[in-house]
Design a protein around this motif. Structure first.
Motif, PDB file in Angstrom:
ATOM      1  N   PRO A  51      -2.985 -47.426  49.087  1.00 25.79           N
ATOM      2  CA  PRO A  51      -3.523 -46.122  48.661  1.00 25.79           C
ATOM      3  C   PRO A  51      -2.785 -45.587  47.438  1.00 25.79           C
ATOM      4  CG  PRO A  51      -3.349 -46.178  51.039  1.00 25.79           C
ATOM      5  CD  PRO A  51      -2.682 -47.424  50.532  1.00 25.79           C
ATOM      6  N   TRP A  94     -11.103 -52.603  52.097  1.00 26.96           N
ATOM      7  CA  TRP A  94      -9.743 -53.084  51.836  1.00 26.96           C
ATOM      8  C   TRP A  94      -9.703 -54.605  51.910  1.00 26.96           C
ATOM      9  CZ3 TRP A  94      -6.718 -49.628  49.786  1.00 26.96           C
ATOM     10  CH2 TRP A  94      -6.825 -48.286  50.138  1.00 26.96           C
ATOM     11  N   ARG A 126      -7.308 -57.328  54.942  1.00 31.46           N
ATOM     12  CA  ARG A 126      -7.178 -56.904  56.334  1.00 31.46           C
ATOM     13  C   ARG A 126      -7.306 -58.112  57.239  1.00 31.46           C
ATOM     14  NH1 ARG A 126     -12.042 -54.602  59.924  1.00 31.46           N
ATOM     15  NH2 ARG A 126     -10.542 -55.429  61.395  1.00 31.46           N
ATOM     16  N   CYS A 146      -4.796 -53.601  59.043  1.00 38.16           N
ATOM     17  CA  CYS A 146      -5.264 -53.389  57.679  1.00 38.16           C
ATOM     18  C   CYS A 146      -4.094 -52.801  56.890  1.00 38.16           C
ATOM     19  CB  CYS A 146      -6.478 -52.452  57.652  1.00 38.16           C
ATOM     20  SG  CYS A 146      -7.226 -52.274  56.029  1.00 38.16           S
ATOM     21  N   SER A 155      -4.444 -50.578  53.658  1.00 40.06           N
ATOM     22  CA  SER A 155      -4.868 -49.184  53.794  1.00 40.06           C
ATOM     23  C   SER A 155      -3.702 -48.243  54.030  1.00 40.06           C
ATOM     24  CB  SER A 155      -5.850 -49.043  54.963  1.00 40.06           C
ATOM     25  OG  SER A 155      -5.175 -49.147  56.214  1.00 40.06           O
ATOM     26  N   ASP A 192     -15.193 -49.290  53.922  1.00 42.57           N
ATOM     27  CA  ASP A 192     -14.150 -48.425  54.485  1.00 42.57           C
ATOM     28  C   ASP A 192     -14.156 -47.064  53.795  1.00 42.57           C
ATOM     29  OD1 ASP A 192     -13.204 -50.436  56.219  1.00 42.57           O
ATOM     30  OD2 ASP A 192     -12.088 -51.351  54.574  1.00 42.57           O
ATOM     31  N   ASP A 212     -11.969 -44.680  53.870  1.00 39.44           N
ATOM     32  CA  ASP A 212     -10.719 -44.279  53.225  1.00 39.44           C
ATOM     33  C   ASP A 212     -10.524 -44.980  51.886  1.00 39.44           C
ATOM     34  OD1 ASP A 212     -10.483 -46.557  54.880  1.00 39.44           O
ATOM     35  OD2 ASP A 212      -8.309 -46.381  54.990  1.00 39.44           O
ATOM     36  N   ALA A 213     -10.997 -46.235  51.764  1.00 41.88           N
ATOM     37  CA  ALA A 213     -10.924 -46.915  50.473  1.00 41.88           C
ATOM     38  C   ALA A 213     -11.757 -46.174  49.444  1.00 41.88           C
ATOM     39  CB  ALA A 213     -11.387 -48.361  50.608  1.00 41.88           C
TER      40      ALA A 213
END
Length: 820
Positions: free
Chosen positions: A474, A571, A574, A579, A582, A599, A601-602
């Motif tokens: 991230p 991601w 993973r 993962c 992440s 994903d 959050d990606a």
């Protein structure tokens, strides 16, 4: 970077000198540049984060001076088992760390070592120019009734395989030692070691303490030898080996029955057993009798030969220490508002910030990179990076998450560290950030862990030492840079911005040069922009999801025309259970893994990068780029809602294509991933999803606990299962983002005077107050009970979990305490 800072200093001077153009040339020669100030104030510090105490200079790579401190009780035959050197959780010190510290100034570090019956305090301070420094080592017994000793071992080395760099002893009088050194980069200097008080161990009933020639605990011991520069970090191993050989030889010569137990301290005193020729590496060992009143105290001073302000007396050291401690506290009070009645809370907050700053290190060396192993789509077994090769050397100036457990640079952690550091010392945060950005390769990649040199690698499990340029993390550094730009742009211009005076205590703004002058930071932004652009494009390209798997699904759901097919991400790297890219390691994902996975959050982190790039392009007047980023950001926000929002679950979720129905399937695990679009302030201010997210965070049956927001809902089937790393425990970094986002979407939550609020605003305010209070009270409670901050906090009890003395992103609690 030297050219850059010179330019920055020029800009600052011109702004200050408006109306005095005829004197520009004369004034420029007198004006201390920003570059010079940074280099002076940050040259020396305990930058060896992995050591209990270790000094090296910043940006001195070919011939640095290296110093370290070790100690142990050498009155027992198992003495070598208790040597302290590298910070180790297994040492089980009752407490250790900085009580007050600033790398520009100095501070006070304490060690409560019950095994060695020692209460040890180490002070570090510098002169006002920053080129000279002093250490004061002070020790007292924890239990005065025990007959123990403390053997303190200093080691130091003048690196430089050039035949010129050197450090040699020039004086030895009454246990005081003086050395002269020279380094091509540092110049000529003097190192002095002098006792202030304390008695060396001696048994008055024995005629002599010299068990053999050179082994006498009643006098200071000094051994000089040659140790390769690359092996200086192994000082403890070399010491143990030399001492063990010496003890073995003495026992063989005299027999154990002929050695009085009173001679144990002498037995465990280092000597030059093998008559090694003198070299640049030195051991100095002092063995103090802890049964004597007053304990012991000695000073170590480093003075450049041509320095204008040398540190020449214990009185001067005392004065500098007093000034340093007072100044750090004054700066802390200026930046963090803590009520006067909360004295213990203030102590906790200052100590926590000090330990974050005390983890700042300077690393130089090679790194291990595997550029051959590729990450195949659909392969989710553990990735074996077996083709690592040394590359470099590289340099990095960074804080570390934990000196004991993670004494190295972590890409995603560092952004959170900087969110804290910039509140205290804006310019220091900038210097650290620029060091990270300097690592951006032509391809745009930055390693997720930066492990430089053998010393850093010695603290890393072998499976994690090798990095791969296909694996991301991230990009919190871009989030921190975005926050930094907001701070600068939001300030009015300040003409008198260059405060580089000698009186440190009067010049609080000296650490906010960039914050107070937009042009200074813009020059840097323009210089770094090409690298950030490469990094941005690398991240998007390397983590882009497989849209081919979604063509029919999007057509069937009539989404094909509405979403942006370029802005879907997953991601890479993973595995079935983890993962790691992440940053959320074991947080539940789609099972079994599928090539179609997208994903949330990606996608959200790409949104953060895009927003940051848009801001940079805006302030640099790169209009075409700004429009491009604005369009991408808009597409990402749309995709978050159109693709990843689950109406049935009322939260954001990962996605896969269902193999049987060939339809979109939400992979929903309520927790941090569900909150990230909100926590990163990506969703619109008028989003209809805000009430649902406030309800989710405020639900005590799901995420809200008495200790903070849980990483995973109590109702999730994976809650608390397996290693339980991100499956329930409370993590400060995401809690901090969520608190900050609540203020962003509901600014009225911090205003006590606003009485008219809608229902969701009332819930947001109640959530904000409760969550903030729970985080503060729990982290403070654990610190009072255990003496440390922790990596995470247990979901059922709030107790510390995983790495202790984790003052990386957990130090964000100081921001939470100090800002309403």
């Amino acid at each position: 970077m030297h050219i850059l800072y010179s330019i920055l200093g020029l800009f600052a001077f011109v702004r200050y000198s408006i109306g005095l153009l005829e004197d520009v040339q004369a004034s420029l020669s007198e004006q201390t540049s920003f570059d010079e100030y940074i280099n002076k104030s940050l040259l020396w510090a305990p930058y060896r984060s992995n050591c209990y105490f270790g000094i090296r200079p910043r940006n001195v790579n070919k011939s640095p001076f290296i110093l370290g401190l070790m100690w142990f009780d050498n009155s027992e035959l198992n003495a070598l088992n208790g040597i302290r050197h590298f910070v180790e959780q297994g040492d089980k010190l009752a407490k250790y760390g900085w009580e007050v510290y600033d790398p520009r100034i100095g501070g006070k570090q304490i060690f409560i070592d019950q095994h060695n019956n020692l209460n040890l305090t180490v002070y570090f301070t510098k002169n006002h120019e920053g080129d000279n420094w002093a250490i004061r080592v002070k020790g007292e017994p924890l239990d005065k009734t025990k007959k123990t000793t403390t053997s303190v071992v200093l080691y130091f080395n003048q690196n430089g395989e050039d035949g010129i760099s050197k450090i040699v002893k020039t004086l030895d009088v009454d246990n005081s030692l003086q050395f002269e050194g020279f380094s091509k980069e540092l110049g000529s200097y003097e190192l002095s070691i002098r006792d202030n008080h304390g008695e060396y161990y001696a048994d008055p009933n024995l005629p002599t303490m010299e068990v053999v020639s050179g082994c006498d605990s009643s006098r200071v011991a000094h051994v000089s030898l040659k140790v390769p520069d690359d092996n200086v970090w192994m000082a403890k191993d070399v010491f143990n080996s030399l001492l063990a050989d010496s003890v073995r030889a003495i026992v063989q010569e005299k027999g154990t029955a002929n050695i009085s137990p009173s001679l144990n301290p002498s037995l465990f005193t280092i000597r030059n057993l093998y008559s090694f020729p003198a070299g640049n590496f030195h051991y100095v060992q002092k063995t103090f009798d802890l049964s004597k009143a007053g304990g012991f105290e000695f000073d170590v001073t480093y003075n450049k030969v041509n320095s204008k302000e040398k540190i020449l007396s214990s009185q001067k050291i005392t004065l500098l220490i007093t000034e340093a401690l007072q100044e750090v506290e004054a700066r802390f009070n200026r930046h963090f508002q803590i009520q006067d009645e909360d004295k213990e809370m203030r102590v906790f907050a200052l100590e926590t910030l000090s330990n974050l700053l005390g983890g700042i290190g300077y690393f130089h060396g090679t790194q291990m990179v595997d550029r051959e192993t590729t990450l195949d789509d659909g392969q989710y077994e553990k990735i074996d990076l077996a083709n690592g090769h040394e590359e470099g050397p590289l340099s990095l100036f960074t804080s570390v998450p934990s000196r004991a457990f993670f004494p190295r640079g972590f890409y995603w952690d560092e952004g959170f560290h900087l969110l804290q550091i910039m509140e205290y010392d804006f310019d220091l945060a900038f210097v650290i950030m620029s060091s990270w950005f300097d690592l951006i390769e032509d391809s745009g990649w930055i390693p997720r862990e930066v492990i430089l040199g053998n010393e850093a690698r010695s603290k890393v499990p072998e499976e994690f030492t090798v990095q791969n340029p296909n694996i991301a993390n991230p990009p919190v550094l871009l989030l921190a840079f975005s926050e930094m730009l907001d701070k600068v742009i939001g300030k009015k211009e300040n003409l008198a911005i260059n405060f580089f005076g000698d009186n440190r205590a009067d010049n609080f703004e000296e650490t906010s040069q960039l914050e107070n002058n937009e042009e200074l930071l813009l020059v840097y932004a323009k210089k770094i922009y090409p690298k950030l652009l490469r990094h941005y494009e690398w991240f998007r390209d390397s983590q882009r999801g497989s849209i081919d798997e979604w063509e029919e699904v999007l057509e069937d759901e009539e989404l094909s025309e509405d979403i942006s097919k370029n802005e879907v991400y997953s991601w890479k790297g993973r595995t079935i259970d983890h993962c790691l890219p992440s940053g959320l390691d074991d947080y539940p994902r789609a099972q079994p893994p599928d090539i179609s996975e997208l994903d949330v959050d990606a996608l959200a982190w790409v949104g953060v990068m895009t927003r940051s790039m848009r801001k940079i392009a805006h302030i640099l007047n790169f209009e075409d780029d700004e429009r491009r980023y604005a369009n991408i950001e808009s597409d990402i926000v749309k995709n978050l809602d159109l693709l990843h929002w689950s109406e049935d679950n009322s939260c954001y979720c990962d996605l896969i294509v269902n193999d049987y129905s060939e339809a979109r399937e939400f992979v929903c695990h309520e927790g941090y991933i569900s909150l990230l679009p909100f926590a990163l302030k990506l969703i619109p201010l008028n989003s209809p999803h805000l009430p649902d997210l406030i309800n989710l965070m405020g639900d005590p049956q799901k995420l809200l606990s008495d200790f903070g927001l849980l990483s995973l809902s109590r109702q999730d089937e994976f809650f608390g299962t397996k290693e339980n790393y991100w499956r329930g425990p409370i993590w400060m970094n995401i809690n901090y983002l969520c608190l900050d986002a609540i203020k962003h979407y509901y600014p009225e939550v911090t205003n006590d005077e606003i009485k008219q609020m809608d229902e969701t605003s009332k819930k947001a305010k109640a959530l904000y107050v409760k969550l903030r209070g729970n985080l503060i009270s729990n982290v403070f409670r654990v610190w009072k009970e255990k003496g440390y901050c922790y990596e995470a906090y247990e979901q059922n009890t709030g107790d510390g979990k995983s790495a202790e003395h984790f003052t990386g992103w957990t130090a964000l609690i100081v921001n939470i305490i100090g800002q309403k």
